[in-house]
Each structure stands twice: as structure tokens, then as C-alpha cells.
Design an enzyme around this catalytic site. Structure first.
Site, PDB file in Angstrom:
ATOM      1  N   CYS A 139       5.164  -6.348 -10.067  1.00  0.00           N
ATOM      2  CA  CYS A 139       4.881  -4.977  -9.345  1.00  0.00           C
ATOM      3  C   CYS A 139       5.550  -3.793  -9.754  1.00  0.00           C
ATOM      4  CB  CYS A 139       4.792  -5.342  -7.769  1.00  0.00           C
ATOM      5  SG  CYS A 139       4.995  -3.855  -6.677  1.00  0.00           S
ATOM      6  N   GLY A 140       4.966  -2.698 -10.367  1.00  0.00           N
ATOM      7  CA  GLY A 140       5.611  -1.526 -10.710  1.00  0.00           C
ATOM      8  C   GLY A 140       6.317  -1.059  -9.870  1.00  0.00           C
ATOM      9  N   ASN A 141       6.027  -0.517  -8.605  1.00  0.00           N
ATOM     10  CA  ASN A 141       6.831   0.015  -7.452  1.00  0.00           C
ATOM     11  C   ASN A 141       7.974  -1.078  -7.147  1.00  0.00           C
ATOM     12  OD1 ASN A 141       5.375   2.599  -7.295  1.00  0.00           O
ATOM     13  ND2 ASN A 141       3.777   1.618  -6.211  1.00  0.00           N
ATOM     14  N   ASN A 187       2.611 -11.550  -2.825  1.00  0.00           N
ATOM     15  CA  ASN A 187       2.006 -10.537  -2.216  1.00  0.00           C
ATOM     16  C   ASN A 187       2.010 -10.850  -0.752  1.00  0.00           C
ATOM     17  OD1 ASN A 187       0.668  -9.057  -4.364  1.00  0.00           O
ATOM     18  ND2 ASN A 187      -0.746 -10.886  -4.693  1.00  0.00           N
ATOM     19  N   ASN A 197      -7.248  -6.392  -8.121  1.00  0.00           N
ATOM     20  CA  ASN A 197      -6.790  -5.006  -7.691  1.00  0.00           C
ATOM     21  C   ASN A 197      -7.923  -3.757  -8.054  1.00  0.00           C
ATOM     22  OD1 ASN A 197      -4.045  -5.944  -6.717  1.00  0.00           O
ATOM     23  ND2 ASN A 197      -4.072  -6.467  -8.770  1.00  0.00           N
ATOM     24  N   CYS A 227       0.302   1.777  -5.620  1.00  0.00           N
ATOM     25  CA  CYS A 227       0.451   0.541  -6.427  1.00  0.00           C
ATOM     26  C   CYS A 227       0.939   0.854  -7.781  1.00  0.00           C
ATOM     27  CB  CYS A 227      -1.000  -0.058  -6.496  1.00  0.00           C
ATOM     28  SG  CYS A 227      -1.019  -1.680  -7.600  1.00  0.00           S
ATOM     29  N   GLY A 228       2.070   0.453  -8.281  1.00  0.00           N
ATOM     30  CA  GLY A 228       2.693   0.854  -9.630  1.00  0.00           C
ATOM     31  C   GLY A 228       1.652   0.595 -10.749  1.00  0.00           C
ATOM     32  N   ASN A 249       4.573   2.019  -1.034  1.00  0.00           N
ATOM     33  CA  ASN A 249       4.363   0.804  -1.398  1.00  0.00           C
ATOM     34  C   ASN A 249       5.637  -0.177  -0.951  1.00  0.00           C
ATOM     35  OD1 ASN A 249       3.150  -0.957  -4.458  1.00  0.00           O
ATOM     36  ND2 ASN A 249       2.957  -1.631  -2.250  1.00  0.00           N
ATOM     37  N   GLU A 256      -5.333  -3.716  -2.894  1.00  0.00           N
ATOM     38  CA  GLU A 256      -4.622  -4.752  -3.582  1.00  0.00           C
ATOM     39  C   GLU A 256      -4.815  -6.059  -3.151  1.00  0.00           C
ATOM     40  OE1 GLU A 256      -0.520  -4.487  -4.704  1.00  0.00           O
ATOM     41  OE2 GLU A 256      -0.261  -2.467  -3.502  1.00  0.00           O
ATOM     42  N   ARG A 257      -5.252  -6.880  -4.011  1.00  0.00           N
ATOM     43  CA  ARG A 257      -5.756  -8.408  -3.723  1.00  0.00           C
ATOM     44  C   ARG A 257      -4.370  -9.017  -2.813  1.00  0.00           C
ATOM     45  NH1 ARG A 257      -4.615 -11.876  -9.231  1.00  0.00           N
ATOM     46  NH2 ARG A 257      -2.636 -11.092  -9.773  1.00  0.00           N
TER      47      ARG A 257
END
Length: 306
Positions: free
Chosen positions: A85-87, A76, A203, A248-249, A15, A239-240
Site C-alpha cells: 500500500c503506497g500511503n 485490507n 481497485n 489510495c497511494g 487513507n 478499494e477492494r
């Protein structure tokens, strides 16, 4: 505008992001600039763009100044705003370290401001573990008990499938499939269609639960001190504002939360989520919190030309 600006390219399990420093909040990018830079054909290319700005210089972080020095301004690839965003959060902390904007020793924890509130990130050797905050189900207890609350049409499959909405707080819908062949059959280059249709996009994670396995537990010296039971799930994601991504995290967290709900009583709290870009670890915390751990790799530096 964007000329002579330097970006660092980084990724977390594939990602990928473009990161740049704007400590005093003087150089935010417009939606169209973000989209142009993130374009994989005519720009540099990335799933998202992250601006490093001090909380004191960012209006969106005005209520977090006392808790965190740095705010993660995440966009995005199409320029739209995401809560977090987790990642990207793990990669962001690695970037702050590289730029000398943050010192974080192994075993230490830092706090980062996001549009989802302040979140903590713990450094563990060459990986980072991020407290992702609380998850919630928009459909409430009824949806959790039923196991789904929306219907999703996926390109490549002959009929719509039930999905369960999980907010992390980014909105996610998780769909379970019976086997890995079906998972490969799904065409995520086409945006899934949800009923009811969400106003702000969604998402979508398509998953195959792979059961449980025993993994070794090691101490700080690397010695094996026992085993623990973890759940395993394989995932793909649309992912949107981006399309299909390698990871995706927040999606991995949503996938683990949904799968744990489907497993029912006795399901493990620890989950390994296999994504096309690698492997993430998701742990359910007391009180409804979720922790996400995995790698954060910085791979290059790019300067835009006029």
C-alpha cells in the site's frame, strides 16, 4: 489474542491505518481479527491494518532478509492480504521511527520489505517519497495503444465506461470521465462491476484529467530556482475489500500512469493527484518505475480492551 494490544492510528491523505509492532513474529492477527478491529462501527476503524515484523521472523519475507530489516505485513479492512500500500508504506516508516525501531534522518533513505518486493523510502522534511517499483499493463501494448481493455459499470452513471488496467503491482482499473460533475455523480459505495470480471477483485479509480500547470522549483534553502511542468488529475477510488477511501497511494500511481498514456507523446513525467483526503505527487522514473510522495501523519494510540 487481541486484548491489551496497542495500536497507533495513522493516515496518508486520509487513507487510514492501524499499526502495531510484532518484531519477532509472535502475534499475527487472523483475517477475522483484522476485520473486527478495522470495522468502523464495532471496532476501532481503518482502511487497513499494518503489522511491523522483522524480515527474519516472517516467512513471506524470507528472500528479502539480506535487503531489509523490516517487513510491512499489510491487510485490507476485510482481513484480506494486499501486496502493499503506497500511503501505508509512508505511514509505516513514520511509525517505525516513532517506535524507535528505525532511525531516519532528513534526506536519508531506508529499504522496506513488502509482498511486492523491497521498496525504498526517502525522508523529505515532514513528507516521505517511496519508490513504488515498476508498473505494468495486464492488457499489454495493445491495451495501452487502445487506451482501455475492460468495461466498468459504475453506480450513478447511466452506461458502462471503458477502463485501463494498471498493476502497481496491486491490480487497478482507471476510468476517465469528462468533467467534475460526473466524478461527483459516481456512487462508489457500490462496488464497480467489471467485464471481464477479475478473479481476485480490483481497485477502481475514477479520474478527471485537469491538464497541465507550471509549478515553482525550490532548492534546499527554499529559494525559487525555476519552474517545471506537471500534469494534474483528480481522483476518487473504490478499494477492494474496503470500499471508497479518501486516498489510495498505488491507485494515485495507477491514475497518473493511465492518464499519461492517454495524453500521449510529450506528456509530463510529474503528476499531482488530487484525492478527497489531500494531494499526492507521482513521478515517472526511468525504466518504468514510479515514485510516490506525500505526508504521513500519526494521530493517536489505542489499546484494545478485553
Amino acid at each position: 489474542m487481541t486484548s491489551a494490544r496497542t495500536f497507533v492510528k495513522g493516515h496518508g491523505t486520509g487513507n487510514d491505518f492501524l499499526l502495531y509492532a510484532d518484531p519477532d513474529g509472535e502475534s499475527p492477527l487472523s483475517d477475522s481479527e483484522v476485520a473486527a478491529i478495522a470495522d468502523r462501527h464495532t471496532g476501532i476503524g481503518a482502511d487497513g491494518v499494518i503489522r511491523a515484523v522483522r524480515t527474519a521472523a516472517e516467512p513471506d519475507a524470507a528472500d528479502q532478509v539480506a535487503e531489509a530489516e523490516w517487513f510491512m505485513d499489510y491487510r485490507n479492512a476485510d482481513g484480506s492480504i494486499a501486496q502493499m500500500c503506497g500511503n501505508g508504506l509512508r505511514v509505516y516508516v513514520a511509525y517505525l521511527e516513532r517506535e524507535g525501531l528505525l532511525e531516519l534522518e532528513d534526506g536519508a533513505t531506508t529499504t522496506i520489505a513488502t509482498r511486492a518486493g523491497t521498496l525504498t523510502v526517502h525522508k523529505e522534511l515532514d513528507e516521505y517519497a517511496a519508490d513504488m517499483g515498476l508498473w505494468s499493463a495486464p492488457g499489454g501494448e495493445a491495451a495501452l495503444a487502445e487506451g482501455f481493455d475492460v468495461t466498468v459499470a459504475l453506480a450513478g452513471l447511466d452506461e458502462p465506461r471503458p477502463g485501463l488496467r494498471i498493476d502497481m503491482p496491486n491490480p487497478h482499473t482507471v476510468i476517465a470521465l469528462a468533467d467534475l460533475d460526473l466524478l461527483e455523480q459516481v456512487d462508489l459505495s457500490v462496488a464497480p462491476r467489471l467485464e471481464p470480471e477479475p478473479e481476485d477483485g480490483m481497485n477502481v479509480e475514477v479520474v478527471v484529467p485537469l491538464g497541465e500547470r507550471e509549478v515553482e522549483v525550490v532548492d534546499e534553502d527554499g529559494a525559487v530556482v525555476g519552474t517545471e511542468r506537471v500534469g494534474v488529475v483528480k481522483m476518487r477510488v473504490h478499494e477492494r475489500g474496503v470500499g471508497e477511501t479518501l486516498s489510495c497511494g498505488t491507485g494515485a500511481c495507477a491514475a497518473a500512469v493511465a492518464t499519461r498514456q492517454w495524453f500521449g507523446d510529450g506528456a509530463p513525467d510529474d503528476w499531482v493527484v488530487l484525492v478527497p483526503g489531500g494531494q499526492l505527487r507521482v513521478v515517472m522514473l526511468d525504466g518504468g518505475g514510479v515514485e510516490l510522495s506525500g505526508p504521513a501523519d500519526l494521530v493517536g494510540e489505542i489499546t484494545l480492551l478485553d
